[in-house]
Design a protein around this motif. Sequence first.
Motif, PDB file in Angstrom:
ATOM      1  N   GLU A 279      -6.416   5.028  -7.924  1.00 34.40           N
ATOM      2  CA  GLU A 279      -6.609   3.875  -8.781  1.00 34.40           C
ATOM      3  C   GLU A 279      -6.635   2.583  -7.960  1.00 34.40           C
ATOM      4  O   GLU A 279      -7.186   1.582  -8.370  1.00 34.40           O
ATOM      5  CB  GLU A 279      -5.532   3.811  -9.879  1.00 34.40           C
ATOM      6  CG  GLU A 279      -4.148   3.366  -9.414  1.00 34.40           C
ATOM      7  CD  GLU A 279      -3.377   4.435  -8.671  1.00 34.40           C
ATOM      8  OE1 GLU A 279      -3.937   5.521  -8.443  1.00 34.40           O
ATOM      9  OE2 GLU A 279      -2.216   4.199  -8.321  1.00 34.40           O
ATOM     10  N   ASP A 280      -6.050   2.607  -6.774  1.00 35.68           N
ATOM     11  CA  ASP A 280      -6.099   1.465  -5.869  1.00 35.68           C
ATOM     12  C   ASP A 280      -6.037   2.012  -4.451  1.00 35.68           C
ATOM     13  O   ASP A 280      -5.029   1.885  -3.760  1.00 35.68           O
ATOM     14  CB  ASP A 280      -4.946   0.510  -6.152  1.00 35.68           C
ATOM     15  CG  ASP A 280      -5.131  -0.824  -5.434  1.00 35.68           C
ATOM     16  OD1 ASP A 280      -6.073  -0.926  -4.631  1.00 35.68           O
ATOM     17  OD2 ASP A 280      -4.329  -1.741  -5.680  1.00 35.68           O
ATOM     18  N   PHE A 281      -7.118   2.620  -4.025  1.00 31.96           N
ATOM     19  CA  PHE A 281      -7.149   3.281  -2.730  1.00 31.96           C
ATOM     20  C   PHE A 281      -6.792   2.330  -1.604  1.00 31.96           C
ATOM     21  O   PHE A 281      -5.965   2.629  -0.742  1.00 31.96           O
ATOM     22  CB  PHE A 281      -8.542   3.880  -2.491  1.00 31.96           C
ATOM     23  CG  PHE A 281      -8.764   4.332  -1.077  1.00 31.96           C
ATOM     24  CD1 PHE A 281      -8.279   5.558  -0.647  1.00 31.96           C
ATOM     25  CD2 PHE A 281      -9.429   3.521  -0.161  1.00 31.96           C
ATOM     26  CE1 PHE A 281      -8.462   5.968   0.673  1.00 31.96           C
ATOM     27  CE2 PHE A 281      -9.616   3.923   1.140  1.00 31.96           C
ATOM     28  CZ  PHE A 281      -9.133   5.144   1.557  1.00 31.96           C
ATOM     29  N   ALA A 282      -7.407   1.138  -1.596  1.00 29.47           N
ATOM     30  CA  ALA A 282      -7.219   0.205  -0.491  1.00 29.47           C
ATOM     31  C   ALA A 282      -5.760  -0.215  -0.352  1.00 29.47           C
ATOM     32  O   ALA A 282      -5.201  -0.201   0.755  1.00 29.47           O
ATOM     33  CB  ALA A 282      -8.106  -1.020  -0.685  1.00 29.47           C
ATOM     34  N   SER A 283      -5.112  -0.572  -1.466  1.00 30.72           N
ATOM     35  CA  SER A 283      -3.718  -1.012  -1.404  1.00 30.72           C
ATOM     36  C   SER A 283      -2.802   0.108  -0.942  1.00 30.72           C
ATOM     37  O   SER A 283      -1.901  -0.096  -0.118  1.00 30.72           O
ATOM     38  CB  SER A 283      -3.267  -1.524  -2.772  1.00 30.72           C
ATOM     39  OG  SER A 283      -3.990  -2.684  -3.129  1.00 30.72           O
ATOM     40  N   ASN A 284      -3.020   1.309  -1.485  1.00 29.53           N
ATOM     41  CA  ASN A 284      -2.188   2.451  -1.110  1.00 29.53           C
ATOM     42  C   ASN A 284      -2.327   2.778   0.372  1.00 29.53           C
ATOM     43  O   ASN A 284      -1.343   3.037   1.077  1.00 29.53           O
ATOM     44  CB  ASN A 284      -2.566   3.677  -1.947  1.00 29.53           C
ATOM     45  CG  ASN A 284      -2.055   3.577  -3.368  1.00 29.53           C
ATOM     46  OD1 ASN A 284      -1.055   2.920  -3.632  1.00 29.53           O
ATOM     47  ND2 ASN A 284      -2.744   4.227  -4.289  1.00 29.53           N
ATOM     48  N   PHE A 285      -3.558   2.758   0.850  1.00 26.81           N
ATOM     49  CA  PHE A 285      -3.798   3.131   2.242  1.00 26.81           C
ATOM     50  C   PHE A 285      -3.236   2.073   3.194  1.00 26.81           C
ATOM     51  O   PHE A 285      -2.641   2.392   4.223  1.00 26.81           O
ATOM     52  CB  PHE A 285      -5.301   3.327   2.462  1.00 26.81           C
ATOM     53  CG  PHE A 285      -5.635   4.108   3.706  1.00 26.81           C
ATOM     54  CD1 PHE A 285      -4.837   5.156   4.131  1.00 26.81           C
ATOM     55  CD2 PHE A 285      -6.768   3.806   4.450  1.00 26.81           C
ATOM     56  CE1 PHE A 285      -5.144   5.890   5.270  1.00 26.81           C
ATOM     57  CE2 PHE A 285      -7.090   4.534   5.587  1.00 26.81           C
ATOM     58  CZ  PHE A 285      -6.274   5.571   5.996  1.00 26.81           C
ATOM     59  N   ARG A 286      -3.421   0.810   2.849  1.00 20.62           N
ATOM     60  CA  ARG A 286      -2.885  -0.259   3.693  1.00 20.62           C
ATOM     61  C   ARG A 286      -1.353  -0.217   3.733  1.00 20.62           C
ATOM     62  O   ARG A 286      -0.741  -0.430   4.784  1.00 20.62           O
ATOM     63  CB  ARG A 286      -3.361  -1.616   3.187  1.00 20.62           C
ATOM     64  CG  ARG A 286      -4.810  -1.947   3.551  1.00 20.62           C
ATOM     65  CD  ARG A 286      -5.097  -3.420   3.332  1.00 20.62           C
ATOM     66  NE  ARG A 286      -6.421  -3.778   3.849  1.00 20.62           N
ATOM     67  CZ  ARG A 286      -7.524  -3.809   3.125  1.00 20.62           C
ATOM     68  NH1 ARG A 286      -7.457  -3.498   1.851  1.00 20.62           N
ATOM     69  NH2 ARG A 286      -8.679  -4.134   3.675  1.00 20.62           N
ATOM     70  N   ALA A 287      -0.749   0.054   2.583  1.00 17.92           N
ATOM     71  CA  ALA A 287       0.711   0.136   2.535  1.00 17.92           C
ATOM     72  C   ALA A 287       1.213   1.278   3.410  1.00 17.92           C
ATOM     73  O   ALA A 287       2.236   1.153   4.104  1.00 17.92           O
ATOM     74  CB  ALA A 287       1.176   0.319   1.092  1.00 17.92           C
ATOM     75  N   TYR A 288       0.490   2.386   3.398  1.00 22.62           N
ATOM     76  CA  TYR A 288       0.861   3.541   4.214  1.00 22.62           C
ATOM     77  C   TYR A 288       0.782   3.197   5.701  1.00 22.62           C
ATOM     78  O   TYR A 288       1.676   3.539   6.486  1.00 22.62           O
ATOM     79  CB  TYR A 288      -0.062   4.703   3.879  1.00 22.62           C
ATOM     80  CG  TYR A 288       0.037   5.901   4.797  1.00 22.62           C
ATOM     81  CD1 TYR A 288       1.094   6.793   4.712  1.00 22.62           C
ATOM     82  CD2 TYR A 288      -0.955   6.136   5.756  1.00 22.62           C
ATOM     83  CE1 TYR A 288       1.170   7.899   5.555  1.00 22.62           C
ATOM     84  CE2 TYR A 288      -0.884   7.235   6.596  1.00 22.62           C
ATOM     85  CZ  TYR A 288       0.181   8.107   6.488  1.00 22.62           C
ATOM     86  OH  TYR A 288       0.253   9.195   7.325  1.00 22.62           O
ATOM     87  N   LEU A 289      -0.293   2.503   6.107  1.00 23.52           N
ATOM     88  CA  LEU A 289      -0.449   2.138   7.518  1.00 23.52           C
ATOM     89  C   LEU A 289       0.652   1.186   7.973  1.00 23.52           C
ATOM     90  O   LEU A 289       1.007   1.156   9.159  1.00 23.52           O
ATOM     91  CB  LEU A 289      -1.814   1.491   7.749  1.00 23.52           C
ATOM     92  CG  LEU A 289      -3.047   2.396   7.564  1.00 23.52           C
ATOM     93  CD1 LEU A 289      -4.326   1.588   7.747  1.00 23.52           C
ATOM     94  CD2 LEU A 289      -3.015   3.574   8.519  1.00 23.52           C
ATOM     95  N   ALA A 290       1.181   0.414   7.046  1.00 22.18           N
ATOM     96  CA  ALA A 290       2.217  -0.552   7.392  1.00 22.18           C
ATOM     97  C   ALA A 290       3.598   0.088   7.525  1.00 22.18           C
ATOM     98  O   ALA A 290       4.532  -0.535   8.031  1.00 22.18           O
ATOM     99  CB  ALA A 290       2.275  -1.660   6.344  1.00 22.18           C
ATOM    100  N   GLU A 291       3.740   1.338   7.079  1.00 21.56           N
ATOM    101  CA  GLU A 291       5.031   2.018   7.150  1.00 21.56           C
ATOM    102  C   GLU A 291       5.391   2.335   8.600  1.00 21.56           C
ATOM    103  O   GLU A 291       4.527   2.684   9.409  1.00 21.56           O
ATOM    104  CB  GLU A 291       5.007   3.313   6.342  1.00 21.56           C
ATOM    105  CG  GLU A 291       4.831   3.092   4.844  1.00 21.56           C
ATOM    106  CD  GLU A 291       4.684   4.415   4.096  1.00 21.56           C
ATOM    107  OE1 GLU A 291       4.743   5.486   4.765  1.00 21.56           O
ATOM    108  OE2 GLU A 291       4.492   4.382   2.874  1.00 21.56           O
ATOM    109  N   ALA A 292       6.667   2.237   8.908  1.00 23.14           N
ATOM    110  CA  ALA A 292       7.124   2.553  10.265  1.00 23.14           C
ATOM    111  C   ALA A 292       7.036   4.054  10.535  1.00 23.14           C
ATOM    112  O   ALA A 292       6.665   4.489  11.625  1.00 23.14           O
ATOM    113  CB  ALA A 292       8.554   2.057  10.455  1.00 23.14           C
TER     114      ALA A 292
END
Length: 411
Positions: A279-292
Amino acid sequence: MADNILDMAVRHLGSAGMSALGSALGLPADKSEGAFSTGVASVLAGMMGKAGSESGLGSLLNMATKSTEMDLSSPGDIFADAGRMTSLQDVGGNILGSLFGSKESGVFNVISSALGLDSTKSGSLLKVAAPVVMSIIGKLVKSKGLNMQGLASLLMGQKDSIKDYVPAGLMNELGVKSLDDFTGPAAEAAPRQAAATPPVERKSGIGKWLWPLLIALAVLWALNMCAKKEKMDDGTGGVVIEQQEEVVVDDTTPPPADTTTTTPDTGTETPVGTIVGTEDFASNFRAYLAEAARDPNKEFLLKIVFPTDGTMPTAASLPDVQALIKIMQENPGLSVIIEGHTDSDGDAAANEELSKTRAEAVKKMLADAGVQAVRVTAVGVGAAKPVADNNTEEGKQKNRRIAVKVDKYTQ
């Protein structure tokens, strides 16, 4: 001037490498370069044959990309070391198996007849030539940022340089009359002058020249979606499969990652694992990349539309793919894996091939937008990794999906 792979391969071995190769294979000193050139030409001809389909071309691109990991900097030392020579030929054997398949023994016989060698020596020769050629192509792919179309052009541009070295009988063994019969998938597209052809005669070429049309369709699609947003955009999407011109969208509310969801009709819990809704691919993927700490197995589903049994995404696939392109452009240290999945209906081998070709179609969309092919790996999983029950239509739709995984990421 086009890159001459045959000449590059010969120069890479040099006189010391040629001498070591001749000693390793028991070839006369004055015959080593000619035999090696014949082997290289034969391998390139096999690659041209495989490049005749998009799936074959995608497979070649994947092999070429991986070949850059091989260290062939000192070929003479490799040929003189029995252990390293065996390892090299194991790699070559895998490449030849992919190129020639069931025709491999026939190709060996043709080389044997042309060079006056027994089939064991001719096979050994090709098993050396194959990884050398693949390594050179891999470096060209990486340095030039070639996509599938670029690789096809590179291979088809080798005809003049290898025509005098291709042994008699090889073309017949590969099922063609001459090198000119190898055209690559680009030749299947409608010719440029087809624009003047009456529309009624343009029947099936749309799948081959769809890319320019996609841009125009995207505008129309966006306007249409704006009008229908409240009616259609009420769910996660998952993988969307077009059935007889009708788009079916999974309208169930997605659970959070690493949880379970209750199947409405049975009350049983179906594991969702690490699948993330789109439903929000871009936000989910960016949040994942930001995870330590990132779960390497986490999947991010692209909302993407294919015609029934088709492999060319429609214009409705653009938003999520465009979001992925933008993220790739923003993060040059990011490499991804595109996984294609199907439900269990139909032949398993056909499903795997279909899923692979669909994944490669997404990879091509990224490559056409300027994302280097080496940063994207396309994989066809078929029905091997279901996330829902294939005995229900709802489950089948969830299993038909295109997933994005992170392969490598450096900030």
